[in-house]
Write a protein that holds these residues in place. Structure first.
Motif, PDB file in Angstrom:
ATOM      1  N   VAL A  45       0.874  -1.181   0.000  1.00  0.00           N
ATOM      2  CA  VAL A  45       0.000   0.000   0.000  1.00  0.00           C
ATOM      3  C   VAL A  45       0.910   1.230   0.000  1.00  0.00           C
ATOM      4  CG1 VAL A  45      -1.914  -1.172   1.172  1.00  0.00           C
ATOM      5  CG2 VAL A  45      -0.204   0.063   2.542  1.00  0.00           C
ATOM      6  N   PRO A  46       0.388   2.431  -0.236  1.00  0.00           N
ATOM      7  CA  PRO A  46       1.233   3.625  -0.200  1.00  0.00           C
ATOM      8  C   PRO A  46       1.940   3.741   1.155  1.00  0.00           C
ATOM      9  CG  PRO A  46      -0.933   4.158  -1.106  1.00  0.00           C
ATOM     10  CD  PRO A  46      -1.015   2.756  -0.601  1.00  0.00           C
ATOM     11  N   HIS A  47       3.230   4.030   1.129  1.00  0.00           N
ATOM     12  CA  HIS A  47       4.039   4.207   2.343  1.00  0.00           C
ATOM     13  C   HIS A  47       3.939   3.014   3.300  1.00  0.00           C
ATOM     14  CE1 HIS A  47       5.101   8.212   1.152  1.00  0.00           C
ATOM     15  NE2 HIS A  47       3.839   8.478   0.915  1.00  0.00           N
ATOM     16  N   ALA A  48       3.818   1.823   2.724  1.00  0.00           N
ATOM     17  CA  ALA A  48       3.621   0.626   3.541  1.00  0.00           C
ATOM     18  C   ALA A  48       4.871   0.238   4.314  1.00  0.00           C
ATOM     19  CB  ALA A  48       3.223  -0.535   2.640  1.00  0.00           C
ATOM     20  N   THR A 106      -1.629  -5.151   3.482  1.00  0.00           N
ATOM     21  CA  THR A 106      -2.048  -3.917   4.152  1.00  0.00           C
ATOM     22  C   THR A 106      -0.772  -3.221   4.618  1.00  0.00           C
ATOM     23  OG1 THR A 106      -2.185  -5.015   6.297  1.00  0.00           O
ATOM     24  CG2 THR A 106      -4.176  -5.039   4.933  1.00  0.00           C
ATOM     25  N   ARG A 107      -0.889  -2.289   5.589  1.00  0.00           N
ATOM     26  CA  ARG A 107       0.329  -1.591   6.025  1.00  0.00           C
ATOM     27  C   ARG A 107       1.308  -2.524   6.735  1.00  0.00           C
ATOM     28  NH1 ARG A 107       2.279   1.797  10.563  1.00  0.00           N
ATOM     29  NH2 ARG A 107       0.426   1.367  11.801  1.00  0.00           N
ATOM     30  N   ARG A 108       0.798  -3.388   7.628  1.00  0.00           N
ATOM     31  CA  ARG A 108       1.704  -4.221   8.431  1.00  0.00           C
ATOM     32  C   ARG A 108       1.388  -5.709   8.320  1.00  0.00           C
ATOM     33  NH1 ARG A 108       0.670  -1.682  14.239  1.00  0.00           N
ATOM     34  NH2 ARG A 108      -1.442  -2.022  13.447  1.00  0.00           N
ATOM     35  N   ALA A 111       8.545   4.599   4.669  1.00  0.00           N
ATOM     36  CA  ALA A 111       7.622   3.567   5.129  1.00  0.00           C
ATOM     37  C   ALA A 111       7.031   3.960   6.481  1.00  0.00           C
ATOM     38  CB  ALA A 111       8.364   2.246   5.245  1.00  0.00           C
ATOM     39  N   ASN A 112       5.733   3.783   6.591  1.00  0.00           N
ATOM     40  CA  ASN A 112       4.987   4.198   7.781  1.00  0.00           C
ATOM     41  C   ASN A 112       5.092   3.124   8.883  1.00  0.00           C
ATOM     42  OD1 ASN A 112       3.146   5.195   9.581  1.00  0.00           O
ATOM     43  ND2 ASN A 112       1.397   5.182   8.165  1.00  0.00           N
ATOM     44  N   LEU A 113       5.932   3.400   9.878  1.00  0.00           N
ATOM     45  CA  LEU A 113       6.104   2.466  11.007  1.00  0.00           C
ATOM     46  C   LEU A 113       5.424   3.007  12.270  1.00  0.00           C
ATOM     47  CD1 LEU A 113       8.168   1.179   9.057  1.00  0.00           C
ATOM     48  CD2 LEU A 113       9.717   0.900  10.975  1.00  0.00           C
ATOM     49  N   PHE A 153       6.061   7.499  13.301  1.00  0.00           N
ATOM     50  CA  PHE A 153       7.428   7.017  13.102  1.00  0.00           C
ATOM     51  C   PHE A 153       7.517   6.483  11.680  1.00  0.00           C
ATOM     52  CE2 PHE A 153      10.789   3.653  13.676  1.00  0.00           C
ATOM     53  CZ  PHE A 153      11.823   4.497  14.071  1.00  0.00           C
ATOM     54  N   PHE A 154       8.501   6.962  10.933  1.00  0.00           N
ATOM     55  CA  PHE A 154       8.697   6.486   9.559  1.00  0.00           C
ATOM     56  C   PHE A 154      10.118   5.978   9.396  1.00  0.00           C
ATOM     57  CE2 PHE A 154       5.084   7.608   6.751  1.00  0.00           C
ATOM     58  CZ  PHE A 154       4.265   8.229   7.695  1.00  0.00           C
ATOM     59  N   ASP A 155      10.258   4.973   8.542  1.00  0.00           N
ATOM     60  CA  ASP A 155      11.559   4.394   8.214  1.00  0.00           C
ATOM     61  C   ASP A 155      11.817   4.625   6.723  1.00  0.00           C
ATOM     62  OD1 ASP A 155      13.912   2.870   8.669  1.00  0.00           O
ATOM     63  OD2 ASP A 155      12.928   1.122   7.774  1.00  0.00           O
ATOM     64  N   ARG A 160      -1.232  16.013   4.027  1.00  0.00           N
ATOM     65  CA  ARG A 160      -1.614  15.191   5.189  1.00  0.00           C
ATOM     66  C   ARG A 160      -0.563  14.108   5.455  1.00  0.00           C
ATOM     67  NH1 ARG A 160      -6.083  16.672   7.436  1.00  0.00           N
ATOM     68  NH2 ARG A 160      -7.637  17.791   6.214  1.00  0.00           N
ATOM     69  N   GLU A 161      -0.157  13.397   4.429  1.00  0.00           N
ATOM     70  CA  GLU A 161       0.884  12.390   4.601  1.00  0.00           C
ATOM     71  C   GLU A 161       2.234  13.054   4.892  1.00  0.00           C
ATOM     72  OE1 GLU A 161      -1.328  12.519   2.227  1.00  0.00           O
ATOM     73  OE2 GLU A 161      -2.117  10.525   1.756  1.00  0.00           O
ATOM     74  N   TRP A 162       2.498  14.147   4.147  1.00  0.00           N
ATOM     75  CA  TRP A 162       3.798  14.808   4.276  1.00  0.00           C
ATOM     76  C   TRP A 162       4.017  15.301   5.705  1.00  0.00           C
ATOM     77  CZ3 TRP A 162       5.664  20.229   2.572  1.00  0.00           C
ATOM     78  CH2 TRP A 162       7.054  20.238   2.451  1.00  0.00           C
ATOM     79  N   SER A 163       2.970  15.853   6.307  1.00  0.00           N
ATOM     80  CA  SER A 163       3.122  16.381   7.665  1.00  0.00           C
ATOM     81  C   SER A 163       3.446  15.264   8.655  1.00  0.00           C
ATOM     82  CB  SER A 163       1.866  17.134   8.081  1.00  0.00           C
ATOM     83  OG  SER A 163       0.744  16.271   8.050  1.00  0.00           O
ATOM     84  N   GLN A 164       2.939  14.048   8.407  1.00  0.00           N
ATOM     85  CA  GLN A 164       3.292  12.922   9.291  1.00  0.00           C
ATOM     86  C   GLN A 164       4.780  12.587   9.159  1.00  0.00           C
ATOM     87  OE1 GLN A 164       0.757   9.546   8.471  1.00  0.00           O
ATOM     88  NE2 GLN A 164      -1.074  10.822   8.372  1.00  0.00           N
ATOM     89  N   ILE A 165       5.258  12.611   7.918  1.00  0.00           N
ATOM     90  CA  ILE A 165       6.673  12.297   7.685  1.00  0.00           C
ATOM     91  C   ILE A 165       7.551  13.384   8.297  1.00  0.00           C
ATOM     92  CG2 ILE A 165       8.407  11.941   5.886  1.00  0.00           C
ATOM     93  CD1 ILE A 165       6.006  10.839   4.131  1.00  0.00           C
TER      94      ILE A 165
HETATM   95  C1  LIG Z   1       0.493   5.757   9.058  1.00  0.00           C
HETATM   96  O1  LIG Z   1      -0.124   4.855   9.932  1.00  0.00           O
HETATM   97  C2  LIG Z   1      -0.978   5.488  10.864  1.00  0.00           C
HETATM   98  C3  LIG Z   1      -1.474   4.407  11.836  1.00  0.00           C
HETATM   99  O2  LIG Z   1      -2.188   3.461  11.138  1.00  0.00           O
HETATM  100  C4  LIG Z   1      -2.105   6.168  10.141  1.00  0.00           C
HETATM  101  O3  LIG Z   1      -2.912   6.843  11.048  1.00  0.00           O
HETATM  102  C5  LIG Z   1      -1.519   7.150   9.146  1.00  0.00           C
HETATM  103  O4  LIG Z   1      -2.530   7.741   8.368  1.00  0.00           O
HETATM  104  C6  LIG Z   1      -0.547   6.470   8.229  1.00  0.00           C
HETATM  105  N1  LIG Z   1       0.102   7.445   7.367  1.00  0.00           N
HETATM  106  C7  LIG Z   1       0.489   7.211   6.121  1.00  0.00           C
HETATM  107  C8  LIG Z   1       1.128   8.336   5.385  1.00  0.00           C
HETATM  108  O5  LIG Z   1       0.389   6.130   5.591  1.00  0.00           O
END
Ligand SMILES: *[C@@H]1O[C@H](CO)[C@@H](O)[C@H](O)[C@H]1NC(C)=O
Ligand SMILES: *[C@@H]1O[C@H](CO)[C@@H](O)[C@H](O)[C@H]1NC(C)=O
Ligand SMILES: *[C@@H]1O[C@H](CO)[C@@H](O)[C@H](O)[C@H]1NC(C)=O
Ligand SMILES: *[C@@H]1O[C@H](CO)[C@@H](O)[C@H](O)[C@H]1NC(C)=O
Ligand SMILES: *[C@@H]1O[C@H](CO)[C@@H](O)[C@H](O)[C@H]1NC(C)=O
Ligand SMILES: *[C@@H]1O[C@H](CO)[C@@H](O)[C@H](O)[C@H]1NC(C)=O
Ligand SMILES: *[C@@H]1O[C@H](CO)[C@@H](O)[C@H](O)[C@H]1NC(C)=O
Ligand SMILES: *[C@@H]1O[C@H](CO)[C@@H](O)[C@H](O)[C@H]1NC(C)=O
Ligand SMILES: *[C@@H]1O[C@H](CO)[C@@H](O)[C@H](O)[C@H]1NC(C)=O
Ligand SMILES: *[C@@H]1O[C@H](CO)[C@@H](O)[C@H](O)[C@H]1NC(C)=O
Ligand SMILES: *[C@@H]1O[C@H](CO)[C@@H](O)[C@H](O)[C@H]1NC(C)=O
Ligand SMILES: *[C@@H]1O[C@H](CO)[C@@H](O)[C@H](O)[C@H]1NC(C)=O
Length: 829
Positions: free
Chosen positions: A55-58, A155-157, A356-358, A371-373, A395-400
């Motif tokens: 998935v994106p940023h998995a 999925t992500r994990r 990658a979204n950890l 936390f991203f790797d 939205r994603e960028w701000s998390q990174i």
């Molecule tokens: C990263 O994972 C968290 C927890 O599941 C989720 O809330 C967030 O949207 C995800 N971010 C991205 C960029 O995938």
């Protein structure tokens, strides 16, 4: 579905051919996952792209692994033997040619007696049947020559893997391999099998692929599929172990419950170990979860993210996520050139695989922040990957961005090259700085809504710009030298005791200067003290200090060079470490690099001051000389399309008032270097691998094709001539849609050398009906502001040369910079 085709479709030839994409309605169906997966043999590079399910940023990137190196992402499209299907991979990286991750592979076997099945890595490996590799976003499949079909979705994990065995098989098994990651770097771990629950839990410690540290990761496999149609039942279970790398046969010990444990050993061991399970059904569905916390958490992740073992749901959700990401840049695929469309969506896809979204999987500290790797490396991604996210995906960028800040919060410095969760090697400056500086410039007014604490962000920048870590080869910068000299002196023994690799002095100087520019920009945006603004603004002009006005090469005078602490310059031939270097030089990080530049030449790095190109033009002797110097740089062969320091240079003509020349150069670069073949970038002359570099190349190509170049530190984007007649950008924070339309779009310009008179030059730009002050740049806020941007093109070359930028040049610190109003910094600092 995209099946792997062996014949590259060369962009220039495709205009005449008919392709299937025209009828597709979904952007995911346009993605060719096999671009950039050619074998990297013969010193070249195939791109090292990852074509499996993600998935994106998995965190999970599941795909097959070959037994021959180079194999940075596990997969190679040649007919190498396959050693398994594994759970995590990198995307497009350089580094260790054996690759990173590739952890806990499964391997399906048929027709063997349980206790003597070929479970060892050499004994079991096999080839794929011709033309069976296929992939779409969220799905990968291949079939072995013995008829076993492998499929994966995720999925992500977590995710699902399905093995379909040939009907005629007399027995069906799955090997669960504890020890073989791609790097063959197992340092210890455990495998625990429980037949009644159908669960195998694994924990392993492996070496990171870029750096010297190790990491520990966990997985959980569930084999008791509750899906009734599957009628899958475990027939036998057991474990195996051998201390030999290439044991001919390894005996399987039958057991219903068994646990093998290998104590930590600080050097990689040759141990082969794992579990074997046999089944009565011709299809075996396996659920898996991954975690960096514990194997129990890995099981919980599988349970949470794949509760129903529902293949269609997992795959459908993955496709929907990709559709959402890809549709943020939307074109009418029935109207545009099919090759351009395929390249565009394949590039957008690869630009969103990492970081990658950890989140919730940080094994090192507790934090409410994401936390991203796979910041692998910021040196690669700050130029194009992050600016692409800034346009569509705040939205994603701000998390990174928050993950970068949190790295500083807990480790003292902005992370640079986090690989396999640990600090890797620093290549140049600290290139998380341009990422944070860019974020605050673009989204300071939305920071609260995005939960990014700007005071922390600013402190992270200041600390990274002023403090020196004990080992600046892992994180941070050699600020001891930078603060004392304003450049990085060569042959200087750092009295502070801080260590790092004292090489790349000249290119580190240029990058530290850019980093400090971002602190200045952040200081301005956040209303910090004038003193901060001036201090970091002054330091950002440090690139001038390594400018040796007396060096001449190919008739051009003035080059960036190394400099001793006493101010005397240390000469390196300006073509050293260029693609046409006549003398072999070492150009990487090591102490054998006596040139002073990282993975590039003085010829190229002398164009590097993205925040004050006007200064470089002055130093080089004015616009005309600058332009002929650029022309010479390209014609002589100093440009290397696959290498980051080359990325921006095709656009540099903009700064000398000649955007028409950039437009032609960018067309040339695209059509001479990129195609839809497995090689991705076909660069036979590479001296430095032109990897996809965590999506950096992909994002670069996307920008080139949209007729934009991001200057990741400025409120402007450079504008050129798009390769599509229209596209719509969606910003997922503001909810805005901005449509960029090319008035007079001319398909005949989609070649390396547009025919004379073809409409390739930008004549005017309007933003919601209002004339833009320049044809060289667009304001970022306008690009994401919603509405209509019209780029009018024409074919009159001499009028275009005459017009230049049309009145307003792209900003340079030297001529005013941003938000300063009056201040302009002297170039003699
Ligand atoms: C990263 O994972 C968290 C927890 O599941 C989720 O809330 C967030 O949207 C995800 N971010 C991205 C960029 O995938
Ligand atoms: C790989 O080689 C084997 C023979 O060794 C052949 O049967 C198979 O079709 C080949 N697969 C591909 C993908 O070319
Ligand atoms: C590797 O892991 C071990 C055990 O967790 C740890 O003691 C060691 O410091 C780690 N790092 C390296 C470089 O071996
Ligand atoms: C495992 O359990 C099965 C089914 O209960 C039993 O038939 C078999 O003998 C057991 N095997 C071992 C090695 O304990
Ligand atoms: C496998 O074994 C289970 C349990 O005995 C049974 O219900 C199922 O029908 C078997 N499946 C096949 C394909 O034989
Ligand atoms: C396109 O995507 C939508 C939503 O994700 C889905 O409902 C539809 O079936 C897809 N169409 C095709 C042709 O794949
Ligand atoms: C900085 O100051 C300006 C002008 O006073 C104001 O408009 C802006 O909101 C301030 N920004 C921040 C982040 O405080
Ligand atoms: C920045 O440089 C200018 C010009 O040399 C100088 O006048 C000023 O004092 C410097 N400011 C700081 C804060 O270093
Ligand atoms: C450049 O050469 C001139 C003339 O030899 C000399 O005066 C000057 O100091 C040199 N500049 C540098 C920076 O070495
Ligand atoms: C500066 O230092 C270098 C290296 O030690 C030396 O070769 C050079 O002669 C020195 N220059 C001056 C002017 O002392
Ligand atoms: C070079 O071009 C820039 C951009 O148009 C312009 O502002 C500048 O005045 C020119 N410089 C010279 C020396 O002509
Ligand atoms: C600085 O950026 C703002 C947009 O954020 C722009 O309006 C302004 O003109 C810029 N100032 C300069 C001097 O470039």
């Amino acid at each position: 579905m995209r099946y792997l085709t062996a014949t590259p479709k060369v962009a220039t030839l495709l205009l005449a051919s008919s392709q299937v994409v025209a009828s597709a309605t979904n952007f995911t169906s346009l993605v060719n996952l096999f671009i950039g997966t050619a074998s990297g043999a013969n010193g070249g590079s195939g791109g090292n792209a990852f074509p499996g399910a993600a998935v994106p940023h998995a965190m999970v990137k599941v795909g097959i692994d070959v037994d021959t190196a180079p194999r940075q992402a596990g997969y190679i499209s040649d007919n190498s033997s396959i050693t398994g299907i594994s759970l995590m991979h990198d995307e497009g990286t350089g580094g260790n040619t054996n690759g990173g991750y590739g952890i806990f592979p499964l391997f399906p076997l048929i027709n063997c007696d349980f206790t003597s099945c070929p479970v060892g890595i050499d004994a079991r490996k096999t080839k794929r049947a011709a033309k069976t590799d296929a992939a779409t976003p969220g799905y990968f499949t291949t079939t072995f020559v013995n008829g076993i079909k492998l499929e994966a979705t995720s999925t992500r994990r977590a995710g699902l893997i399905r093995f379909t065995y040939p009907q005629a098989a007399t027995s069906r098994h799955v090997v669960v391999d504890l020890t073989h990651d791609l790097g063959r770097s197992f340092e210890g771990g455990t495998v625990a099998l429980d037949r009644s629950s159908g669960q195998v839990q694994l924990t392993g410690t492996f070496l990171q692929s870029y750096g010297t540290d190790n990491y520990t990761v966990h997985a959980c496999y569930d084999f008791n599929s509750p899906i009734s149609q599957n009628q899958q039942s475990i027939v036998s279970t057991g474990t195996f172990q051998s201390s030999k790398t290439s044991a001919a046969t390894i005996t399987i010990t039958p057991a219903n419950t068994s646990s093998l444990s290998f104590p930590f050993s600080s050097s990689a061991t040759a141990t082969q170990a794992g579990a074997l399970l046999s089944f009565n059904s011709s299809t075996v569905l396996v659920r898996f979860g991954v975690s960096f916390l514990s194997s129990a958490q890995a099981c919980a992740n599988a349970e949470e993210e794949v509760p129903d073992w529902d293949w269609e749901k997992v795959m459908g959700d993955s496709v929907a996520k990709w559709e959402d990401v890809l549709s943020r840049v939307s074109v009418d695929v029935t109207k545009e050139d099919p090759t351009v469309v395929e390249l565009l969506y394949s590039s957008l896809y690869r630009a969103h695989l990492v970081p990658a979204n950890l989140t919730n999987e940080n094994p090192y500290w507790d934090s409410p922040y994401p936390f991203f790797d796979a910041f692998f490396c910021s040196w690669d991604t700050f130029r194009t990957v992050h600016p692409l996210l800034s346009i569509t995906s705040p939205r994603e960028w701000s998390q990174i961005v928050n993950a970068y800040i949190d790295g500083w919060r807990h480790q003292g410095f902005i992370p640079e090259c986090r690989a396999n969760t640990k600090a890797g090697y620093v290549q140049g400056g600290s290139d998380g700085m341009p990422i944070l500086g860019d974020f605050v410039q673009k989204y300071a007014s939305h920071a609260q809504e995005l939960n990014v604490p700007t005071d922390d962000l600013y402190q992270a920048l200041v600390d990274t710009a002023t403090k020196t870590p004990p080992d600046w080869y892992r994180v941070g910068r050699q600020n001891t030298a930078w603060l004392e000299f304003g450049y990085i002196p060569t042959a200087w023994a750092d009295p502070s005791g801080a260590t790092g690799l004292p090489t790349r002095e000249a290119s580190r100087t240029l990058e530290y200067a850019l980093g400090d520019f971002h602190v200045r920009q952040a200081a301005l945006t956040l209303n910090k003290s004038t003193e901060d603004v001036d201090t970091f603004g002054n330091r950002s002009m440090g690139f001038v200090k390594v400018w040796d006005p007396n060096v001449t090469s190919d008739g051009f005078t003035g080059f960036s060079q190394r400099r001793f602490a006493n101010g005397t310059f240390a000469f390196s031939p300006p073509d050293a470490c260029s693609p046409i270097d006549p003398t072999p030089h070492s150009c990487a990080r090591g102490t054998d690099n006596n040139v002073g530049f990282y993975e590039s030449s003085s010829w190229e790095y002398s164009f590097f001051a993205p925040h004050s190109m006007a200064t470089l033009i002055k130093l080089m002797g004015g616009n005309a000389t600058f332009i002929s110097r650029l022309d010479h740089y390209f014609s002589k062969g100093y440009f290397l399309a696959g290498n980051e320091p080359s990325f921006a240079i095709p656009w540099a003509y903009h700064y000398a008032n000649r955007p028409d020349l950039s437009v032609l150069r960018v067309r040339n670069v695209i059509f001479k270097n990129f195609n839809t073949g497995i090689g991705g970038a076909s660069l036979p002359f590479l001296i430095i691998p032109g990897n996809d570099d965590s999506g950096a190349m992909a994002a670069l190509l996307a920008f080139h094709m949209l007729g934009l170049y991001p200057t990741p530190f400025s409120w402007q984007l450079l504008v050129g001539s798009p390769l599509v007649s229209s596209y719509t950008i969606t910003n997922n924070l503001l909810g805005t849609k901005t449509t960029v339309t090319v008035e007079g779009f001319d398909k005949s310009t989609l070649v390396a050398t547009p025919p004379s008179g073809s409409k390739v030059f930008v004549k005017s730009i309007t933003v919601n009906g209002v004339a833009n002050p320049s044809v060289c740049w667009l304001a970022f806020d306008d690009l994401i502001g919603g509405g209509e941007i019209v780029i009018e093109v024409d074919g009159d070359a001499s009028a275009a040369a005459q017009r230049g930028c049309g009145g307003s040049d792209p900003t340079s610190l030297n001529t005013g910079g941003n938000r300063t109003g009056t201040q302009s910094l002297p170039d003699s600092l």
